[in-house]
Each structure stands twice: as C-alpha cells, then as structure tokens.
Design a protein around this motif. Structure first.
Motif, PDB file in Angstrom:
ATOM      1  N   UNK A 219       0.815  -1.213   0.000  1.00 54.58           N
ATOM      2  CA  UNK A 219       0.000   0.000   0.000  1.00 54.58           C
ATOM      3  C   UNK A 219       0.847   1.261   0.000  1.00 54.58           C
ATOM      4  N   UNK A 220       2.107   1.103  -0.387  1.00 56.15           N
ATOM      5  CA  UNK A 220       3.037   2.206  -0.585  1.00 56.15           C
ATOM      6  C   UNK A 220       3.224   3.015   0.701  1.00 56.15           C
ATOM      7  N   UNK A 221       3.505   4.303   0.585  1.00 55.73           N
ATOM      8  CA  UNK A 221       3.935   5.102   1.734  1.00 55.73           C
ATOM      9  C   UNK A 221       2.736   5.667   2.493  1.00 55.73           C
ATOM     10  N   UNK A 222       2.492   5.122   3.687  1.00 51.98           N
ATOM     11  CA  UNK A 222       1.411   5.597   4.540  1.00 51.98           C
ATOM     12  C   UNK A 222       1.970   6.562   5.583  1.00 51.98           C
ATOM     13  N   UNK A 223       1.180   7.568   5.923  1.00 46.31           N
ATOM     14  CA  UNK A 223       1.594   8.536   6.945  1.00 46.31           C
ATOM     15  C   UNK A 223       0.387   8.930   7.775  1.00 46.31           C
ATOM     16  N   UNK A 224       0.610   9.106   9.079  1.00 44.96           N
ATOM     17  CA  UNK A 224      -0.506   9.491   9.928  1.00 44.96           C
ATOM     18  C   UNK A 224      -0.073   9.813  11.337  1.00 44.96           C
ATOM     19  N   UNK A 225      -0.942   9.470  12.286  1.00 42.81           N
ATOM     20  CA  UNK A 225      -0.716   9.866  13.668  1.00 42.81           C
ATOM     21  C   UNK A 225      -1.356   8.865  14.615  1.00 42.81           C
ATOM     22  N   UNK A 226      -0.839   8.834  15.843  1.00 41.67           N
ATOM     23  CA  UNK A 226      -1.452   8.090  16.945  1.00 41.67           C
ATOM     24  C   UNK A 226      -1.875   9.114  17.982  1.00 41.67           C
ATOM     25  N   UNK A 227      -3.161   9.117  18.316  1.00 35.94           N
ATOM     26  CA  UNK A 227      -3.714  10.032  19.305  1.00 35.94           C
ATOM     27  C   UNK A 227      -4.418   9.204  20.370  1.00 35.94           C
ATOM     28  N   UNK A 228      -3.814   9.180  21.570  1.00 33.37           N
ATOM     29  CA  UNK A 228      -4.339   8.358  22.669  1.00 33.37           C
ATOM     30  C   UNK A 228      -4.446   6.909  22.191  1.00 33.37           C
ATOM     31  N   UNK A 229      -5.653   6.340  22.163  1.00 32.63           N
ATOM     32  CA  UNK A 229      -5.804   4.932  21.764  1.00 32.63           C
ATOM     33  C   UNK A 229      -6.351   4.783  20.344  1.00 32.63           C
ATOM     34  N   UNK A 230      -6.101   5.775  19.495  1.00 34.60           N
ATOM     35  CA  UNK A 230      -6.568   5.710  18.110  1.00 34.60           C
ATOM     36  C   UNK A 230      -5.429   6.027  17.153  1.00 34.60           C
ATOM     37  N   UNK A 231      -5.470   5.373  16.001  1.00 35.00           N
ATOM     38  CA  UNK A 231      -4.420   5.556  14.995  1.00 35.00           C
ATOM     39  C   UNK A 231      -5.055   5.838  13.647  1.00 35.00           C
ATOM     40  N   UNK A 232      -4.370   6.661  12.853  1.00 35.51           N
ATOM     41  CA  UNK A 232      -4.862   7.059  11.542  1.00 35.51           C
ATOM     42  C   UNK A 232      -3.701   7.043  10.553  1.00 35.51           C
ATOM     43  N   UNK A 233      -3.964   6.576   9.337  1.00 29.59           N
ATOM     44  CA  UNK A 233      -2.972   6.577   8.268  1.00 29.59           C
ATOM     45  C   UNK A 233      -3.672   6.901   6.954  1.00 29.59           C
ATOM     46  N   UNK A 234      -2.954   7.570   6.052  1.00 26.07           N
ATOM     47  CA  UNK A 234      -3.531   7.867   4.739  1.00 26.07           C
ATOM     48  C   UNK A 234      -2.426   7.950   3.703  1.00 26.07           C
ATOM     49  N   UNK A 235      -2.836   7.849   2.436  1.00 26.86           N
ATOM     50  CA  UNK A 235      -1.943   8.089   1.310  1.00 26.86           C
ATOM     51  C   UNK A 235      -2.783   8.602   0.152  1.00 26.86           C
ATOM     52  N   UNK A 236      -2.245   9.611  -0.556  1.00 22.82           N
ATOM     53  CA  UNK A 236      -2.831  10.065  -1.816  1.00 22.82           C
ATOM     54  C   UNK A 236      -1.690  10.330  -2.774  1.00 22.82           C
ATOM     55  N   UNK A 237      -1.727   9.674  -3.942  1.00 21.59           N
ATOM     56  CA  UNK A 237      -0.650   9.834  -4.918  1.00 21.59           C
ATOM     57  C   UNK A 237      -1.175  10.089  -6.327  1.00 21.59           C
TER      58      UNK A 237
END
Length: 448
Positions: A219-237
C-alpha cells in the motif's frame, strides 16, 4: 530650514521607512500571481460509511459505533507544497511519509473564470488518468478529484494554505508505540474473502509511518498519527486514496476500517507478530504444463509483436498504467537496466487496461505512460484489467492474480520464474527482491 519641528521629522522619517518596508513586502507577495507558495493541507471528503456488522459473521462489538473524534469523519488528508519556478509557474510536491511526488508545472493549469470572477486550477495526474479541478479564493482551494476510468467518480476536495499537519495538530499521549511488524487480516466485502497482510509501522512520538504488504502488492507510503488509543494513516498519490482508522484495544491489538476512495470499505484487524509472512511471490502464479508460453499483441500503433520476435532472454511484465505498484516496478526496471550490463536481455510489457485492449482511451493511456515514464521497451495492449479476461489472454498461466507480475523467460522461451506482485521501496522486502532479481538475470544471461 525644515518646515517641521525637529522632534517631528524623525517620526515622519520612521513612518516613511515603515511604509517603504510594507510596500516592499506587498510587492514580494504579489510576485506570485496565483497560489501563495508554501505548505497546504489537502482533504478528500469521502462519503460517510458507518461501520456495519460483518455480513459473513457476528459483529465485533469494538468495531460498532467507533468514533474518531480527532479527525472529521470521512476525511482523507494529505499535505503538499506549492513551489514557484518563476513568478508565474509553479509545481506541487505531495508528501506521503518518505515519498515526495512532484507534479510538474506542465501538468498544472491556472486561470481565471470570468463568468464567476474566480481563479481556477486544474492538476492533472496523466499517468493515472485522474485530475483535480478546483477554484481558488482567499487561501482556500475547493473542487473535486475526478477519476476518469470510473463512471461519475468525483470526490470533493479542499486544501488550506499554511497548514502543514496531516490529520490533526493535537498531540495526545499515545496509548502504545505501534512500531514493528503486525499480522493483518482484512475482512473483505461481499465479493471477496478475507485476505492477509503484513503491516510495517514506525512511530516517533505521535507521528506514524509505514506500509502494509499484501500478496498482490504493498500500500506504498502511509503517513498518519497516533492520538491516545486511536491511529490514523492515509496516502494520496493521484491514484491511491487510502484511509486507515484503528482503535488500539486493551490487549494491544488493532481494529478499525480501511477505505479506498469512496468505492470500497472493509474492516481490518492486526496483532503484533515479528514472524508474520505472506505466501512467497514466486509461488502464487504457476505455468500450466500443457500450454507453452506464447503471445501476439498490438502496440499503440497497431503493429503486432509476438514472443518469438524477441531474441535472447526476456522479462515479460504484466502491468496496468493505472497501477502505482506497477509504476514502482517500472522505475526499478529502468534503474536496473541503466546501471547494469544486461547483454541481449529484452523487456516487453503487456498492458491490461481498464478500457480493454481495443479502446482508444487505452492506447492514449499507454502513450502517456510511455512518455511520462520514459519507457524504452515495447508496450503491448493485451486485454482488460479484469483478471478473468487477463487469464484468458494468457492461458498458459493458472491465473492472473496481480498487477504487476514478472515472467522471466530464457532464450528458448521457457519460463524459469514468475514473480507475483511487487514489494516496493516502502517495504522491508525491497532489498531482498533486488538481490534475487539480480541473481535471476545473471542466470538468464549466462544460460545456466
């Protein structure tokens, strides 16, 4: 003698200098006749899709009614920079983790819609047959991302100047460090069974990057954040528009949703597993013993090329111009051929396009791909990207599983290896792939 008292003259002089400075600042800013240069936060507004019970089994309680309060529901964010080359021309740099994607000035059209008195912007991703069409006003870009090969596929898009965060500027203390390897299970949808993946995550503070490998590609290069007990990742190319959301459960596992644009959503779960492995990419696609390798397909000019027309050892690439993993593999092939003595090795690519082999739109897509990628080997129009049709076009294979797929063929047109999918530069498997590729090419050239 001055007309003003001595104590007033310095004040007027200071005001004059301030006015000059302000005028100078305004002049510098006005050099750029369209978008302000600098960082932007882009957002694709995906359609809202609530998490629903698993249609193939009982719902998992933790998945129902999850709320992700750090981000707006259904938003897929990414960041980019506007970089001016002259006072009137600029390019974009899209950021996904370690990757920087340059959208050149030639693929950007900026103008003025006199009917509404607003600045217009069109950003083309010609290799992937998509574009962004938008208006620009007061540091905000607003429009749609259009995918031409899907019927009426338009996703609302906004971008905000001066914002360089991806999901949120919040920095809630993470409940866990997600760095490491994870065994992933995607639930699939009504048309597919659950399928495995291996996640490779790196976390520094709140920032989370990495990728997820599957048996058909990464799924190529994912980037995101961890906030408390939740995680988020995204990619748009320009092609991929992936959004991952997850809850970190009390036992340390992950559970959440994965969306691809507005046309696909599924649940996913993950558990830590340093030994997680997928089926070897050399074992997924097999050659049928009763059907020899052979093909005859036309290029964009209508000239047919047959396998037997190619002398020497060969690499046959099954790919699609719409496929980012295929582009990664093409970049690798170009770099390898440029930096290694490959003798009489030949490369030929078989394109499996969304519009089929005979549609002019497919020929146009292949032409754009060859031009933009600088592809120097023959590219033939084989069939539709539908894998059943692709399998009929190449009946010597047990089935076509993934784009890309590489066939390594010796001088006698015997297939010596089939490599399915591509673990690209975003993955930990890329170095091993390059090493095994080099060994296979040496064997092909030497005839051993």
């Amino acid at each position: 003698m001055s007309r003003f008292p001595l104590r007033i003259a310095p004040a007027l002089a200071a005001l004059f200098l301030i006015a000059v400075a302000v005028a100078s600042c305004v002049f510098v800013q006005d050099r750029y006749t369209f978008l302000p240069p600098g960082p932007y936060r882009g957002v694709l507004e995906l359609e809202y899709n609530p998490i629903v019970p698993n249609p193939k089994g009982e719902p998992i309680a933790e998945k129902v009614n999850l709320e992700f309060d750090e981000v707006t529901e259904g938003q897929l964010p990414f960041t980019f920079d506007v970089v001016y080359e002259t006072d009137t021309t600029f390019h974009l740099v899209i950021h996904n983790g370690e990757e920087e994607i340059v959208v050149p000035a030639k693929d950007i059209q900026a103008g003025r819609d006199q009917s509404v008195g607003r600045d217009t912007l069109r950003i083309d991703f010609p290799v992937y047959d998509t574009h962004i069409s938008a208006y620009h006003e007061e540091n905000v870009i607003e429009g749609v991302w259009v995918v031409h090969y899907r019927d009426n596929y338009r996703i609302p898009f906004k971008a905000y100047f001066g914002k360089d965060f991806r999901f949120t500027p919040l920095q809630k203390p993470p409940a866990a460090d997600l760095s490491g390897q994870w065994a992933v299970t995607f639930a699939g949808d009504a048309t597919e069974d659950p399928y495995p993946g291996v996640a490779e995550f790196r976390q520094e503070g709140n920032k989370l990057t990495g990728t997820i490998r599957t048996e058909t590609g990464d799924y190529r290069y994912l980037e995101g954040t961890v906030q408390a007990n939740k995680a988020y990742l995204s990619v748009f190319d320009g092609s991929h528009a992936f959004l991952f959301e997850a809850l970190i459960r009390d036992d340390g596992s992950l559970t959440g949703t994965f969306r691809s644009g507005r046309h696909y959503i599924t649940d996913w779960t993950a558990v830590r597993d340093d030994d997680a492995e997928l089926t070897s990419p050399d074992e997924l696609t097999r050659l049928r013993e009763d059907v020899p390798l052979a093909f005859a397909f036309p290029d964009v000019n209508g000239d047919t090329l047959r396998l037997e027309d190619l002398q020497g050892p060969k690499i046959v690439q099954l790919f699609g111009t719409w496929c980012p993993n295929c582009r990664d593999e093409t970049n690798f092939l170009q770099e390898y051929l440029a930096n290694n003595d490959t003798g009489d090795l030949q490369v030929v690519a078989l394109a499996f396009e969304r519009y089929g082999a005979t549609d002019e739109r497919s020929r146009a897509a292949v032409r754009r791909y060859q031009e933009n990628m600088g592809v120097g080997w023959p590219v033939l129009l084989a069939a539709s990207n539908d894998k059943r049709e692709a399998s009929r076009a190449l009946p010597m294979l047990n089935k076509v599983i993934s784009y890309p797929t590489l066939l390594f063929v010796d001088r006698d047109n015997r297939v010596v290896r089939i490599h399915t999918g591509f673990n690209g530069p975003a993955t930990s498997k890329y170095a091993a792939f390059k090493e095994s590729f080099d060994e296979t090419i040496e064997e092909l050239i030497s005839g051993k």
